[in-house]
Every structure is written in structure tokens, then in C-alpha cells.
Enzyme design. Structure first.
Site, PDB file in Angstrom:
ATOM      1  N   HIS A  54       0.832  -1.213   0.000  1.00  0.00           N
ATOM      2  CA  HIS A  54       0.000   0.000   0.000  1.00  0.00           C
ATOM      3  C   HIS A  54       0.866   1.262   0.000  1.00  0.00           C
ATOM      4  O   HIS A  54       0.528   2.266   0.625  1.00  0.00           O
ATOM      5  CB  HIS A  54      -0.929   0.016   1.215  1.00  0.00           C
ATOM      6  CG  HIS A  54      -1.904  -1.117   1.258  1.00  0.00           C
ATOM      7  ND1 HIS A  54      -3.109  -1.102   0.585  1.00  0.00           N
ATOM      8  CD2 HIS A  54      -1.847  -2.325   1.874  1.00  0.00           C
ATOM      9  CE1 HIS A  54      -3.757  -2.232   0.786  1.00  0.00           C
ATOM     10  NE2 HIS A  54      -3.008  -3.005   1.565  1.00  0.00           N
ATOM     11  N   ASN A 127     -10.118  -3.180   2.214  1.00  0.00           N
ATOM     12  CA  ASN A 127      -9.830  -3.065   0.789  1.00  0.00           C
ATOM     13  C   ASN A 127     -11.106  -2.731   0.024  1.00  0.00           C
ATOM     14  O   ASN A 127     -12.176  -2.621   0.608  1.00  0.00           O
ATOM     15  CB  ASN A 127      -9.240  -4.383   0.249  1.00  0.00           C
ATOM     16  CG  ASN A 127      -7.829  -4.643   0.745  1.00  0.00           C
ATOM     17  OD1 ASN A 127      -7.006  -3.745   0.812  1.00  0.00           O
ATOM     18  ND2 ASN A 127      -7.553  -5.883   1.115  1.00  0.00           N
TER      19      ASN A 127
END
Length: 490
Positions: A54, A127
Site C-alpha cells: 500500500h 480493501n
């Protein structure tokens, strides 16, 4: 208008920001030129380690507003009453790419939220997909290795990626989502978010409920095709960042409808699937979405590094009324996320303004780098003590969690059917979506050894023979001759 002057970090006036102090116009620089030394030293330290996953992300501030009373499920202050608004921060990201990666790449998107509640910070780190690739945290570091660079070539390896997936049938559900249309959203505003894991809520009567969190975009879903994304990346690598920032700056505030699915605690022992398996979803017909509120993003950060790059989210941040579950991946992340922030940002990362709760912080943590908020003039630096230091908060204790069994290594593949849910998802695709799905998978298999492709096609065939046939057609691969070669991962 008054003039402001540059100063050193110690507050002294800075004589010159363009010329170094030297011994004459052609002489060497002087070591006493402390302004130059400070400037160069700070430049050397302008970066912190990027996130292992990320790394590329965008974010904004906003509010979460309750629209429905769910106090029957949770006593958390964030849900206390209809109309209650809680300030919050969101960070969206791609998973695999580094800081310089393009936004318009086929990848899972991170959906990390920090709610500054009356009882401290609640972080929901999820997510844009309701499931994940693996169900056991022991497999997580290896999975991430396949998404990163090969140690010899220093390039991404499609072979490593498909080798891992083809040996991990539990990944099929997430892989089906990733290579569907929703695997390449046009921007962060145009995708759903999910807590993904199973969490728990508990109410004032100390009754526990299992819960899934959903964030449904009110902007509608918009996606790029692979060909469109190639053209977009050629023009800009910051398309999602630009879209989010520009929309908020122009007053077009993105919103998500916040919903939960709820399961009574005792039901978890009766359902025909493992409700704590992050590779599975809960059927909506059995556990319908309950609207809870609205999340709106309405304020861009003033400094990206300070407020987004240093923003640190961890599922270990919960508040009374919200708790964990036996979800193995969640249990692993409870440790891993906070530990990553202590390494990446610093020991006291939660004291930084963006991470600091909006309530008083009282504990007995001591010293270490960045300790700029240490308590003053107190004898209460240990506990228990008799000098009136902070004490336990027994009202925050969760209801007891029922567990059974004995400590052993449980086979991660022996946890239900890995094919039924991706089969149901594929059945929802129309013909055009199926065609694009076949093409997206085939494109991602470019250069992958044939035996790995065959093994993956064998898994897809167990989901639906039409998937394997469609991908094989896109790859122009003939049917294998002789016994099936794709059973090793079954």
C-alpha cells in the site's frame, strides 16, 4: 504587510538561503556554515521508509454520520445516536506498486479509515474487495513477495504471482474479483470499500454480534479496460490522486453509504461455512445489509507527507463496543500493522497530529524516538502506584470470547469450499464481462511457464469449465494431451 524571515530549526534568523559561507569568493566552504549543514542534513532525512504494501496512496478528511440506530448491536460511542457526526480520515491505495507506481493499474485498492471517536481512535483497515487472497497470516509475507520484485531480475514476476495462486486455491475468489471489471476502478471515488474481515460488536447488555462492514459508493462504479488504462498511464501516473483531490477541492464531496451485515454470536457455530474466513463472503440473502450511516470526504490535507504519508492505520485500534474475531488474518494484522508503523514512522507515531486521538492519552509508555509529548511533573511513571496515576478501565472489557479445540497446526485448505463462491460470482457476469475477464487473466499470464498456466486453468475449471475454456482460447493454448496436469493444488 509585515516581512517574515527564514529561521534555523532552533529559531535563529537565517542570513542567506542562496549563498554558502566561504573563505573568499573562490575559497573553500567553512564548516561553521551551520545553515548549510542543517539544510543538507535535513534533505538527507526527508524520507521515511515507504510502506512495504500500500505504498502509493491518497487521502482526505471527512465525517461519518449515523443515519440508523444500531445500539441494539453496539454500545460504541461512534454509533450512539442518529445524526451523530464523527470526524475521520480516509487513505486509499494500490497494494503492490511502489510510491512511484501508476494509479491506473490492475490491483486491489486499500480502503483505510481512521475515526476520531469520543473513546479514542477506531481504525478500519480494509480493501475495495470483500475477500482476500489467503486466509492464514503465515502465508501473507510469501504472497506479498510474489507481488514485489524478483530478487535477481529486480522486475515484477508474473510467473511467481501465478505460481503462488495456482498452488493456493483459496485465492480463487479474490483473483476472480481482481480480473473482473472492478479490478481497475477509474478512481477511488468510484469503488466500494469493505472491512473485509469479520469483526465483532457488543452492546450495553454485553451481547456480542459478528459483523461485516460495507461502504457502498454513491458515485457509482466506473472502471477502465486494460487498453484504456494503458493510454491513461501514458498521460498521467496520478489519475486517482488528481480525481479525488480535484473533486473535494471543487466541493464535489464523495460519499459512501455505510452498511453492516450482522450474525448472532451463536450462529457462527451453525452456518455451513467458516464466517471468520476472509476468503469468503456472507450471503446477503441470509445476512442482508443494514444501513448505518454515511461517510463523506470534504477536506483535503494541507500537507501530504505530514497527514497522509505519516498517517498510520491499524486494526488493533478499537474502541469499547467494537472488537475482534477469530479471523486468522485479522489476528495476524493486529500485530503486524502497528509494528510496521513503529518501524517506519517511529516509536511514538500515534502522537503525531494526524494519528493522535481527539481525547486525552494516558499510559505508561516510556521514552524512545520522537517522545515530544511526555507527561510533565509526575511521579506516576509506573503502575500500579499510590500517586493517583491512571488506572484500569474495567468498563471497556469485552464480553468473553467462546473458544474450543486444542492448539495445533490446522490445515488452511481444509476450511470449506474454495470454488462455490467464485462460481457464484462468475455466474453474475454477463457475456461481455466474462469475455473481458478471460482476456484480463490471459494478458496477466504473458510469459508465465506453461505448467503454471495449466495448473491455474485446472483450478478455474473447478470453478466453471467455461472459465478455463475462455482463458485458453485467449491464450491460443490447445487442450492438454493425456491426464489432467492441474490437480496438484486441488
Amino acid at each position: 504587510m509585515s516581512t517574515t524571515f527564514i529561521t534555523t530549526t532552533a529559531g535563529a534568523p537565517w542570513p542567506s538561503n542562496e549563498d554558502s559561507k566561504s573563505a573568499g569568493p573562490r575559497g573553500p566552504l567553512l564548516l561553521e556554515n551551520y545553515q548549510l549543514l542543517e539544510k543538507l542534513a535535513h534533505q538527507n532525512r526527508e524520507r521515511i521508509p515507504e510502506r512495504t504494501v500500500h505504498a502509493k496512496g491518497s487521502g482526505a478528511y471527512g465525517t461519518f454520520t449515523v443515519t440508523r440506530d444500531i445500539t441494539e448491536y453496539s454500545c460504541a460511542s461512534v454509533f450512539a445516536e442518529i445524526g451523530k457526526a464523527t470526524p475521520m480520515l480516509a487513505r486509499f491505495s494500490t497494494v503492490a506498486g511502489e510510491r512511484g507506481a501508476a494509479d491506473a493499474e490492475r490491483d486491489v485498492r486499500g480502503f483505510a479509515l481512521k475515526f476520531y471517536t469520543d473513546d479514542g481512535n477506531w481504525d478500519l483497515v480494509g480493501n475495495n474487495t470483500p475477500v482476500f487472497f489467503v486466509r492464514d497470516p503465515m502465508k501473507f509475507p510469501d504472497f506479498i513477495h510474489t507481488q514485489k520484485r524478483h530478487p535477481r531480475t529486480n522486475m515484477r514476476s508474473a510467473a511467481a504471482m501465478w505460481d503462488f495462486w495456482s498452488l493456493s486455491p483459496e485465492s480463487l475468489h479474490q483473483v476472480t474479483i481482481l480480473f473482473s471489471d472492478r479490478g481497475l476502478p477509474q478512481g477511488f471515488r468510484f469503488m466500494n470499500g469493505y472491512g473485509s474481515h469479520t469483526y465483532s460488536l457488543w452492546n450495553a447488555r454485553r451481547e456480542r454480534f459478528w459483523v461485516k462492514f460495507h461502504f457502498k459508493t454513491q458515485q457509482g462504479h466506473r472502471f477502465w479496460t486494460n487498453d484504456e488504462a494503458k493510454e491513461i498511464v501514458g498521460r498521467s501516473r496520478e489519475t486517482s490522486q488528481e480525481d479525488l483531490f480535484t473533486a473535494i477541492e471543487g466541493g464535489d464531496f464523495p460519499r459512501w453509504t455505510v452498511c453492516i451485515q450482522v450474525m448472532a454470536e451463536h450462529e457462527a457455530e451453525q452456518v455451513g461455512f467458516n464466517p471468520f474466513d476472509v476468503t469468503k463472503v456472507w450471503p446477503h440473502k441470509d445476512y442482508p445489509l443494514i444501513e448505518v450511516g454515511v461517510m463523506e470526504l470534504n477536506h483535503n490535507p494541507e500537507n501530504y507527507f505530514a497527514e497522509i504519508e505519516q498517517a498510520s492505520f491499524s486494526p488493533s485500534n478499537i474502541v469499547p463496543g467494537i472488537g475482534f474475531s477469530p479471523d486468522k488474518m485479522l489476528q495476524g494484522r493486529i500485530f503486524a500493522y502497528a509494528d510496521a508503523h513503529r518501524y517506519r514512522v517511529g516509536t511514538h507515531y500515534e502522537a503525531l497530529p494526524v494519528n493522535r486521538p481527539r481525547v486525552a492519552v494516558r499510559n505508561y509508555h516510556m521514552d524512545g524516538p520522537m517522545r515530544f509529548d511526555a507527561p510533565k511533573a509526575t511521579d506516576a511513571y509506573y503502575e500500579p502506584n499510590s500517586v493517583h496515576g491512571p488506572v484500569d478501565a474495567p468498563f471497556a472489557i469485552e464480553p468473553p470470547l467462546r473458544v474450543s479445540g486444542e492448539a495445533t497446526y490446522y490445515e488452511h485448505r481444509g476450511d470449506g469450499d474454495d470454488f462455490a463462491q467464485p462460481r457464484a460470482l462468475y455466474a453474475l457476469f454477463d457475456d461481455a464481462q466474462k469475455e473481458r475477464f478471460h482476456g484480463n487473466v490471459a494478458a496477466a499470464m504473458d510469459g508465465v511457464p506453461e505448467h503454471i498456466i495449466e495448473r491455474q486453468l485446472g483450478l478455474f475449471a473447478k470453478v466453471d469449465p467455461a472459465i478455463a475454456k475462455g482463458i485458453r482460447g485467449k491464450l491460443a493454448m490447445p487442450e492438454p494431451v493425456g491426464p489432467a496436469t492441474a490437480t496438484a493444488a486441488g
